[in-house]
Design an enzyme around this catalytic site. Sequence first.
Site, PDB file in Angstrom:
ATOM      1  N   LYS A   1     -54.469 -53.789 -58.486  1.00 29.09           N
ATOM      2  CA  LYS A   1     -54.334 -54.891 -57.530  1.00 29.09           C
ATOM      3  C   LYS A   1     -55.451 -54.870 -56.495  1.00 29.09           C
ATOM      4  O   LYS A   1     -56.100 -55.886 -56.233  1.00 29.09           O
ATOM      5  CB  LYS A   1     -52.980 -54.810 -56.841  1.00 29.09           C
ATOM      6  CG  LYS A   1     -52.817 -55.707 -55.611  1.00 29.09           C
ATOM      7  CD  LYS A   1     -51.478 -55.463 -54.944  1.00 29.09           C
ATOM      8  CE  LYS A   1     -51.318 -56.287 -53.674  1.00 29.09           C
ATOM      9  NZ  LYS A   1     -52.014 -55.693 -52.532  1.00 29.09           N
ATOM     10  N   ASN A   2     -55.671 -53.715 -55.880  1.00 26.26           N
ATOM     11  CA  ASN A   2     -56.642 -53.647 -54.788  1.00 26.26           C
ATOM     12  C   ASN A   2     -58.073 -53.909 -55.261  1.00 26.26           C
ATOM     13  O   ASN A   2     -58.875 -54.486 -54.528  1.00 26.26           O
ATOM     14  CB  ASN A   2     -56.541 -52.293 -54.090  1.00 26.26           C
ATOM     15  CG  ASN A   2     -55.232 -52.131 -53.328  1.00 26.26           C
ATOM     16  OD1 ASN A   2     -54.579 -53.116 -53.003  1.00 26.26           O
ATOM     17  ND2 ASN A   2     -54.846 -50.900 -53.054  1.00 26.26           N
ATOM     18  N   ARG A  51     -53.248 -60.864 -47.520  1.00 25.14           N
ATOM     19  CA  ARG A  51     -54.232 -60.103 -46.765  1.00 25.14           C
ATOM     20  C   ARG A  51     -55.594 -60.110 -47.447  1.00 25.14           C
ATOM     21  O   ARG A  51     -56.634 -60.063 -46.787  1.00 25.14           O
ATOM     22  CB  ARG A  51     -53.749 -58.663 -46.563  1.00 25.14           C
ATOM     23  CG  ARG A  51     -54.665 -57.878 -45.648  1.00 25.14           C
ATOM     24  CD  ARG A  51     -54.054 -56.621 -45.104  1.00 25.14           C
ATOM     25  NE  ARG A  51     -54.979 -55.981 -44.187  1.00 25.14           N
ATOM     26  CZ  ARG A  51     -55.151 -56.308 -42.919  1.00 25.14           C
ATOM     27  NH1 ARG A  51     -54.455 -57.298 -42.416  1.00 25.14           N
ATOM     28  NH2 ARG A  51     -56.021 -55.672 -42.155  1.00 25.14           N
ATOM     29  N   ASP A  86     -48.304 -56.964 -46.045  1.00 25.88           N
ATOM     30  CA  ASP A  86     -47.162 -56.117 -45.742  1.00 25.88           C
ATOM     31  C   ASP A  86     -46.954 -55.963 -44.246  1.00 25.88           C
ATOM     32  O   ASP A  86     -47.914 -55.882 -43.478  1.00 25.88           O
ATOM     33  CB  ASP A  86     -47.368 -54.716 -46.345  1.00 25.88           C
ATOM     34  CG  ASP A  86     -47.214 -54.715 -47.847  1.00 25.88           C
ATOM     35  OD1 ASP A  86     -46.420 -55.525 -48.341  1.00 25.88           O
ATOM     36  OD2 ASP A  86     -47.881 -53.914 -48.514  1.00 25.88           O
ATOM     37  N   ASP A  90     -50.783 -45.562 -50.165  1.00 25.29           N
ATOM     38  CA  ASP A  90     -49.886 -46.446 -50.916  1.00 25.29           C
ATOM     39  C   ASP A  90     -48.867 -45.688 -51.759  1.00 25.29           C
ATOM     40  O   ASP A  90     -47.909 -46.286 -52.251  1.00 25.29           O
ATOM     41  CB  ASP A  90     -50.704 -47.379 -51.826  1.00 25.29           C
ATOM     42  CG  ASP A  90     -51.362 -48.501 -51.046  1.00 25.29           C
ATOM     43  OD1 ASP A  90     -51.015 -48.692 -49.871  1.00 25.29           O
ATOM     44  OD2 ASP A  90     -52.241 -49.182 -51.605  1.00 25.29           O
ATOM     45  N   MET A 131     -51.759 -43.452 -41.465  1.00 25.48           N
ATOM     46  CA  MET A 131     -52.469 -44.713 -41.292  1.00 25.48           C
ATOM     47  C   MET A 131     -51.608 -45.829 -40.702  1.00 25.48           C
ATOM     48  O   MET A 131     -52.067 -46.582 -39.847  1.00 25.48           O
ATOM     49  CB  MET A 131     -53.049 -45.149 -42.643  1.00 25.48           C
ATOM     50  CG  MET A 131     -54.138 -46.193 -42.522  1.00 25.48           C
ATOM     51  SD  MET A 131     -54.990 -46.470 -44.107  1.00 25.48           S
ATOM     52  CE  MET A 131     -55.743 -44.880 -44.391  1.00 25.48           C
TER      53      MET A 131
END
Length: 435
Positions: free
Chosen positions: A22-23, A97, A121, A319, A341
């Site tokens: 996905k990223n 995002r 998110d 993640d 984070m």
Amino acid sequence: MATFEVYGGKPLKGELHPQGAKNEALQIICATLLTAEPVTIKNIPNIRDVNKLIELLQGMGVEVQRHSSSECTFRAKNVDVEYLTTNDFKVKAAAIRGSIMVVGPLLARYGRAYAPKPGGDKIGRRRLDTHFLGFQKLGATFNFDTRENFFTLEGKNMQGAYMLLDEASVTGTANILMAAVLTPGTTTIYNAACEPYLQQLSKMLVSMGAKISGIGSNLLTVEGVESLGGCTHAILPDMIEIGSFIGLAAMTASNITIRNVSYPNLGIIPDSFRRMGIEFEVIGDDIHIPPQEHYEIDTFIDGSILTIADAPWPGLTPDLLSVFLVVATQAKGSVLIHQKMFESRLFFVDKLIDMGAQIILCDPHRATVIGHDRNMKLRPTVMTSPDIRAGVALLIAALSAEGKSVIHNIEQIDRGYENIDGRLNAIGADIRRIE
């Protein structure tokens, strides 16, 4: 709002094929804006966030030809930059995002860009300073309308520059890198993120004609070129999904093989699961996790409690911390999960406590988990998915709990996991989607 009814307590058996990352997909798709030539992308995950980004580019005038659910050709020959000032763009871009990464390519190619403050998110503060400080170093200017939550950027006379990023932001590095490849002069990006996603983006840009050195390190040097051409690019398998499947196998004592994982690109993830006591075998490029009735969390050499913490690559990705936390609830031993984070990402543990997990939330960033060693299984319950990663962690918990659990707001899970219920049902899960 859709819901999962999960009937857990059943071991699973079979093969799982990870989706495209996905990223990486969000970065790669935005990079197609850098050229008027066709760009073909393979192994695209068919998930909500990626599909919304593709729709966003189509609204901007990008021609998208779908060859299959996982392969598209993009041609950004006639981009309508003015569309970015419309309410339609503002609403669609604010929902994801990844939309912020259209800014770098548009600045580089057209000298201006617009962007709403993006969504995503609800996991705590996610600032965009790194992006805009980098654009400023290149000579761009920006204005933020606080009433409209809207950014306007100008960069018609950008020049290469040296910059030291204030944090190793993955999306920030990607955005600045895409702006730099068409900016005259030499751009040096220090403290750059170096995740496999960034390496993939860099390699794709090089195949399009960009000049980038230092790929895979935290020091990138970019020599600006006048234009880029087309290319064909294949997205890596999703390391977050692979880690989620390893955790699922351990929690449910299942016999699962994960196919074609691109093992060299998983970094520290496999060894982190080994420290949790999870056994698996690497066969070629597959990972086989056998059924385990018990798995014991390692300790530090002096016998003190193990800490699992996130860190910039090659450290552990944040993640996956939600998955590690859930897996620890049925392990033998204890572990401290330190989410450095994001300050709201551990708040989902109240759902696990309701299920019988022994967890102490020390503060917004740290949780201590005392494992049950399967002496007491989690109880089924009703819960709501707060974000993508917590959502899949709760799904794993529900699959390990005997009886019926209900998970609301599964659109959050759909944002990051392709047909997760269908794929897990194919290997023995009982997940029912209620629209």
